[in-house]
Design a protein around this motif. Sequence first.
Motif, PDB file in Angstrom:
ATOM      1  N   LEU A 141       0.839  -1.204   0.000  1.00  0.00           N
ATOM      2  CA  LEU A 141       0.000   0.000   0.000  1.00  0.00           C
ATOM      3  C   LEU A 141       0.874   1.254   0.000  1.00  0.00           C
ATOM      4  CD1 LEU A 141      -3.016   0.866   0.189  1.00  0.00           C
ATOM      5  CD2 LEU A 141      -2.685   1.053   2.645  1.00  0.00           C
ATOM      6  N   LYS A 145       0.843   4.511  -8.272  1.00  0.00           N
ATOM      7  CA  LYS A 145       0.833   4.381  -6.812  1.00  0.00           C
ATOM      8  C   LYS A 145      -0.183   3.308  -6.430  1.00  0.00           C
ATOM      9  CE  LYS A 145      -1.442   7.260  -4.200  1.00  0.00           C
ATOM     10  NZ  LYS A 145      -1.928   8.410  -3.424  1.00  0.00           N
ATOM     11  N   ARG A 159      -2.941   1.768  -4.347  1.00  0.00           N
ATOM     12  CA  ARG A 159      -4.004   2.128  -3.404  1.00  0.00           C
ATOM     13  C   ARG A 159      -4.865   0.876  -3.191  1.00  0.00           C
ATOM     14  NH1 ARG A 159      -6.980   6.286  -6.857  1.00  0.00           N
ATOM     15  NH2 ARG A 159      -6.984   4.373  -8.076  1.00  0.00           N
ATOM     16  N   PRO A 160      -5.927   0.950  -2.403  1.00  0.00           N
ATOM     17  CA  PRO A 160      -6.735  -0.260  -2.221  1.00  0.00           C
ATOM     18  C   PRO A 160      -7.275  -0.900  -3.511  1.00  0.00           C
ATOM     19  CG  PRO A 160      -7.148   1.235  -0.417  1.00  0.00           C
ATOM     20  CD  PRO A 160      -6.256   1.985  -1.386  1.00  0.00           C
ATOM     21  N   GLN A 167       5.741   9.663   6.878  1.00  0.00           N
ATOM     22  CA  GLN A 167       4.528  10.011   6.141  1.00  0.00           C
ATOM     23  C   GLN A 167       4.764   9.979   4.632  1.00  0.00           C
ATOM     24  OE1 GLN A 167       2.999  14.136   6.575  1.00  0.00           O
ATOM     25  NE2 GLN A 167       1.223  13.186   7.516  1.00  0.00           N
ATOM     26  N   PRO A 172      -0.327  18.517  -3.017  1.00  0.00           N
ATOM     27  CA  PRO A 172      -1.352  19.215  -3.788  1.00  0.00           C
ATOM     28  C   PRO A 172      -1.259  20.723  -3.552  1.00  0.00           C
ATOM     29  CG  PRO A 172      -2.304  17.389  -2.542  1.00  0.00           C
ATOM     30  CD  PRO A 172      -0.892  17.531  -2.082  1.00  0.00           C
ATOM     31  N   TYR A 185     -12.661  24.067   3.163  1.00  0.00           N
ATOM     32  CA  TYR A 185     -13.367  23.980   1.881  1.00  0.00           C
ATOM     33  C   TYR A 185     -14.842  24.104   2.178  1.00  0.00           C
ATOM     34  CZ  TYR A 185     -14.679  22.213  -2.721  1.00  0.00           C
ATOM     35  OH  TYR A 185     -15.187  22.078  -3.983  1.00  0.00           O
ATOM     36  N   MET A 197      -4.433  17.073   3.568  1.00  0.00           N
ATOM     37  CA  MET A 197      -5.600  17.218   2.687  1.00  0.00           C
ATOM     38  C   MET A 197      -6.877  16.672   3.326  1.00  0.00           C
ATOM     39  SD  MET A 197      -5.286  18.952  -0.011  1.00  0.00           S
ATOM     40  CE  MET A 197      -6.235  18.538  -1.491  1.00  0.00           C
ATOM     41  N   ASP A 198      -6.852  16.489   4.627  1.00  0.00           N
ATOM     42  CA  ASP A 198      -8.028  15.987   5.331  1.00  0.00           C
ATOM     43  C   ASP A 198      -8.994  17.152   5.568  1.00  0.00           C
ATOM     44  OD1 ASP A 198      -9.696  14.329   6.672  1.00  0.00           O
ATOM     45  OD2 ASP A 198      -8.432  14.114   8.447  1.00  0.00           O
ATOM     46  N   ILE A 199      -9.555  17.661   4.474  1.00  0.00           N
ATOM     47  CA  ILE A 199     -10.377  18.879   4.564  1.00  0.00           C
ATOM     48  C   ILE A 199     -11.855  18.551   4.703  1.00  0.00           C
ATOM     49  CG2 ILE A 199      -8.841  20.457   3.339  1.00  0.00           C
ATOM     50  CD1 ILE A 199     -10.482  19.699   0.775  1.00  0.00           C
ATOM     51  N   ASP A 217      -0.783   9.933  12.768  1.00  0.00           N
ATOM     52  CA  ASP A 217      -2.133   9.637  12.274  1.00  0.00           C
ATOM     53  C   ASP A 217      -3.047   8.990  13.311  1.00  0.00           C
ATOM     54  OD1 ASP A 217      -1.827  10.767   9.775  1.00  0.00           O
ATOM     55  OD2 ASP A 217      -0.975   8.960   8.901  1.00  0.00           O
ATOM     56  N   LYS A 247      -7.275  15.878  18.613  1.00  0.00           N
ATOM     57  CA  LYS A 247      -6.567  16.325  17.398  1.00  0.00           C
ATOM     58  C   LYS A 247      -5.852  15.138  16.772  1.00  0.00           C
ATOM     59  CE  LYS A 247      -4.693  20.068  15.129  1.00  0.00           C
ATOM     60  NZ  LYS A 247      -4.382  19.351  13.938  1.00  0.00           N
ATOM     61  N   LYS A 248      -5.934  15.069  15.453  1.00  0.00           N
ATOM     62  CA  LYS A 248      -5.168  14.056  14.721  1.00  0.00           C
ATOM     63  C   LYS A 248      -3.684  14.425  14.802  1.00  0.00           C
ATOM     64  CE  LYS A 248      -4.812  14.135  10.221  1.00  0.00           C
ATOM     65  NZ  LYS A 248      -5.054  14.086   8.765  1.00  0.00           N
ATOM     66  N   ARG A 288      -0.177  14.808  13.463  1.00  0.00           N
ATOM     67  CA  ARG A 288       0.569  14.939  12.213  1.00  0.00           C
ATOM     68  C   ARG A 288       2.016  15.292  12.554  1.00  0.00           C
ATOM     69  NH1 ARG A 288      -2.365  19.863   9.901  1.00  0.00           N
ATOM     70  NH2 ARG A 288      -1.526  20.525  11.900  1.00  0.00           N
ATOM     71  N   GLN A 302      -5.403   1.582   5.564  1.00  0.00           N
ATOM     72  CA  GLN A 302      -5.335   2.993   5.194  1.00  0.00           C
ATOM     73  C   GLN A 302      -6.116   3.870   6.174  1.00  0.00           C
ATOM     74  OE1 GLN A 302      -7.265   4.200   1.408  1.00  0.00           O
ATOM     75  NE2 GLN A 302      -5.200   4.683   0.724  1.00  0.00           N
ATOM     76  N   LYS A 336     -13.376   5.446  11.885  1.00  0.00           N
ATOM     77  CA  LYS A 336     -12.765   6.699  12.342  1.00  0.00           C
ATOM     78  C   LYS A 336     -13.418   7.184  13.638  1.00  0.00           C
ATOM     79  CE  LYS A 336     -10.385   8.717   8.541  1.00  0.00           C
ATOM     80  NZ  LYS A 336     -10.192   9.945   7.742  1.00  0.00           N
ATOM     81  N   TYR A 365     -11.527  10.120  15.766  1.00  0.00           N
ATOM     82  CA  TYR A 365     -11.418  11.200  14.782  1.00  0.00           C
ATOM     83  C   TYR A 365     -12.602  12.156  14.880  1.00  0.00           C
ATOM     84  CZ  TYR A 365      -7.531   9.337  12.039  1.00  0.00           C
ATOM     85  OH  TYR A 365      -6.301   8.935  11.620  1.00  0.00           O
ATOM     86  N   LYS A 424     -13.059  14.419  12.188  1.00  0.00           N
ATOM     87  CA  LYS A 424     -13.503  14.362  10.790  1.00  0.00           C
ATOM     88  C   LYS A 424     -13.670  12.909  10.412  1.00  0.00           C
ATOM     89  CE  LYS A 424     -12.132  18.711   8.872  1.00  0.00           C
ATOM     90  NZ  LYS A 424     -11.028  19.534   8.400  1.00  0.00           N
ATOM     91  N   PRO A 451     -12.936  13.643   2.267  1.00  0.00           N
ATOM     92  CA  PRO A 451     -13.230  14.989   1.761  1.00  0.00           C
ATOM     93  C   PRO A 451     -14.251  14.910   0.623  1.00  0.00           C
ATOM     94  CG  PRO A 451     -10.850  14.638   1.896  1.00  0.00           C
ATOM     95  CD  PRO A 451     -11.506  13.318   2.182  1.00  0.00           C
ATOM     96  N   ILE A 461     -15.869  17.171  -2.412  1.00  0.00           N
ATOM     97  CA  ILE A 461     -15.640  18.413  -3.158  1.00  0.00           C
ATOM     98  C   ILE A 461     -16.699  18.565  -4.261  1.00  0.00           C
ATOM     99  CG2 ILE A 461     -13.157  18.516  -2.655  1.00  0.00           C
ATOM    100  CD1 ILE A 461     -14.141  17.388  -6.041  1.00  0.00           C
ATOM    101  N   PHE A 480     -11.627   9.482  -2.580  1.00  0.00           N
ATOM    102  CA  PHE A 480     -10.940   8.456  -1.791  1.00  0.00           C
ATOM    103  C   PHE A 480      -9.425   8.516  -1.996  1.00  0.00           C
ATOM    104  CE2 PHE A 480     -12.435   6.250  -5.610  1.00  0.00           C
ATOM    105  CZ  PHE A 480     -11.301   5.604  -6.051  1.00  0.00           C
ATOM    106  N   ASP A 481      -8.965   9.489  -2.726  1.00  0.00           N
ATOM    107  CA  ASP A 481      -7.535   9.682  -2.954  1.00  0.00           C
ATOM    108  C   ASP A 481      -7.344  11.163  -3.253  1.00  0.00           C
ATOM    109  OD1 ASP A 481      -4.934   9.785  -3.860  1.00  0.00           O
ATOM    110  OD2 ASP A 481      -5.232   8.463  -5.576  1.00  0.00           O
ATOM    111  N   MET A 482      -6.758  11.875  -2.305  1.00  0.00           N
ATOM    112  CA  MET A 482      -6.632  13.333  -2.440  1.00  0.00           C
ATOM    113  C   MET A 482      -5.271  13.740  -2.993  1.00  0.00           C
ATOM    114  SD  MET A 482      -9.243  15.189  -1.974  1.00  0.00           S
ATOM    115  CE  MET A 482      -9.078  16.840  -1.264  1.00  0.00           C
TER     116      MET A 482
END
Lengths: 409, 409
Positions: free
Chosen positions: A29, A152, A154-155, A213, A330, A357, A407-409, B30, B151-152, B154, B213, B319, B324, B326, B330, B332, B405-407
Amino acid sequence: MLSYKEALDVILDNTKTLGKEKVFLNQALDRVLAEDIVADRDNPPADNSGMDGFAVRYEDIVGASEENPVILTIEGESKAGGTPPKLQKGQAIPIYTGALIPEGADTVIQKELTKVENGKVYILKELKKGTNIRLQGEDYKKGDILIKSGKKIRPPEIGILASVNKPTVYVYQKPKVGIITTGDEILDIAEPITKQSQIRTSNTYSLYAQVLQTGAQPVIIGFAKDNPESIKENLEYAKNCDVLLTTGGVSVGEYDLVKDFVKEVLDVKIHFWKVSIKPGKPLVFGTWGKENEKLFFGIPGNPVASMVVFEIFVKPALKKMMGYQKLHNPTIDAILTEDFSRKSADRTEFIRLNVEYSDGQFYAKPFGKQASNILTGMVNANGLGIVDIDIYKIEKGSKIKVVMFDMDI
Amino acid sequence: MLSYKEALDVILDNTKTLGKEKVFLNQALDRVLAEDIVADRDNPPADNSGMDGFAVRYEDIVGASEENPVILTIEGESKAGGTPPKLQKGQAIPIYTGALIPEGADTVIQKELTKVENGKVYILKELKKGTNIRLQGEDYKKGDILIKSGKKIRPPEIGILASVNKPTVYVYQKPKVGIITTGDEILDIAEPITKQSQIRTSNTYSLYAQVLQTGAQPVIIGFAKDNPESIKENLEYAKNCDVLLTTGGVSVGEYDLVKDFVKEVLDVKIHFWKVSIKPGKPLVFGTWGKENEKLFFGIPGNPVASMVVFEIFVKPALKKMMGYQKLHNPTIDAILTEDFSRKSADRTEFIRLNVEYSDGQFYAKPFGKQASNILTGMVNANGLGIVDIDIYKIEKGSKIKVVMFDMDI
């Protein structure tokens, strides 16, 4: 002095992608594929049912309706993983989602459009020939490239790797990233404080976490004091790393010895010292190793500069080593919610912002204190706003480019 | 049948945050803080220099300029981690960034504004009193809460934890998430294929990767065949998990036995079966354990439904268990680059999209094949566009909400 973009170009031009290695799927992963993934079979491997219901011959059910149902004899069964009997005229074979279409059948009537009474099935609707049949190879054919090298993982990619029978897979190697913390005043966690001037490290572990990370392998080499012996001893232990990060010791002070000793001990070729950025100006970048394939970053000691320099310079280089195609965090356009101004505009400045956002738009709130030693401002931040050279002021409501580090917005 | 939102509410209302545990800092990235982090000292711990230069008394340098430099005697030194001498009238003490301000000094003149000759320093500019001094406690004071529980964690938070002397920290526990794969037709990786109707699993490992993940702990319990003994045996081994995911066996077919046996073996209380979504309609959700604190998700067997259901329902629940704030991916707003239409609009549909960000705008490109069994479409996707009930068509150029699912955009 190099500009931000020039420095980035020098770094990436001198960064090479590492070789490949095989890893088990549970370690794959977020790694980057170093081989094309090819289908070992057609998928679906055979025509199968998309519904629970009855496999029938289309010609038997022509004209079926609630008023005039077609009545068929129930025969055998087709269940997932089984081998169904052949379908004869006038028969219907009960079938489940994913099960093989029996020989002779060409249509599946879902259960909801049927009624079973006295061992017979009543078909209540005519469906088009081929309805509810998933055709062999409809998803992909044997030999198709399903995922290209460089992607990359991913799942979804993990799922596909399993389905094409790959318990192990080639990915690009991770660099081993050594971290040396310098400074007489810096203490490790839990070391007793004996002088008011001593500071407990934050950079050692924020860099450790940033390396982690990014997906690379951090190695905390040690804490060097500001004397030649201690620095040299620590540098000796960095020899088996792919990348060396030092924190502190790169300013103009007499005790900023790192630049000199990395040349002496590791034969580092310095590409630049100082970049026109704020914070992080005293950054040193060099290469070393047999073919200059190893990297050296002399990272300024102040905590925010350390985090910023890692995000904008070190992370893209580590990602290039690991085969990533997208190297940078990003970068988004946000509306600044408060005025920003500064007195001198001779460097590209990275300001800590809290980006949210909402209603289809990014909004960025700056913090009052932007001094480079104020690490606590990073706790509420998730992005670094870029203020270009010669820009003195960005007004509330204007757009600003933001390098996001979360990016956990 | 429950709507998407109703189902989500039922799930989250029945999900409890787990207890706390202590982890070492290298395992804390995380995770979510389960304690407030309080400053153990002022920061900076004492007044110190923001520059390399000379510590002086302001009253000694009043009026200094290039034409009329003030000449001071160089005395001692203040370096980081050291204890400087007291500054007397007419003296200047060489000082380095981060070093203590000597007693008697109130201003630091940066090196660039000085000149050293014959053991004397020439101050070439008058600076304001207090210039280049970072004051004790300017970042934070002893006893201040630096990071709040919840808080997460980081990299900046890791840095702060180190700096306040926390080698270990309380975080919320991770759930242990058991995965049982069901179906006579499903083979594990590397098992020999003996019938055309057999399928190699993808869900087992895509779910494994999704759990990983999310930050929870996946446990692959096993592969159950479609018979009571095999299912019951596997369910027995799930008893020590916090969350059980089954894949397959939740449709209306006669071999879809999972719903019944989770009741029998684990005493699962089923909250719902079937949600008005596409793909993923046959989802089952239940709770079990002494205080109904454990979760059960019976996830439909088709690979895309499995991935979608995890992202929109299972991940937020995991989560929440991990503390968590959040819970959701995300979401958008993107501009659809091609028309999308569908024949029936009785369910909320999640369509696979490839989202790109350019010129301050998200653009979403749908894929031709949206059939729920086409996993390969997920490889190019990074988001799930939400098509609400009663919406038959979304025109090119219109906005669509996308669960990312991927930012890594």
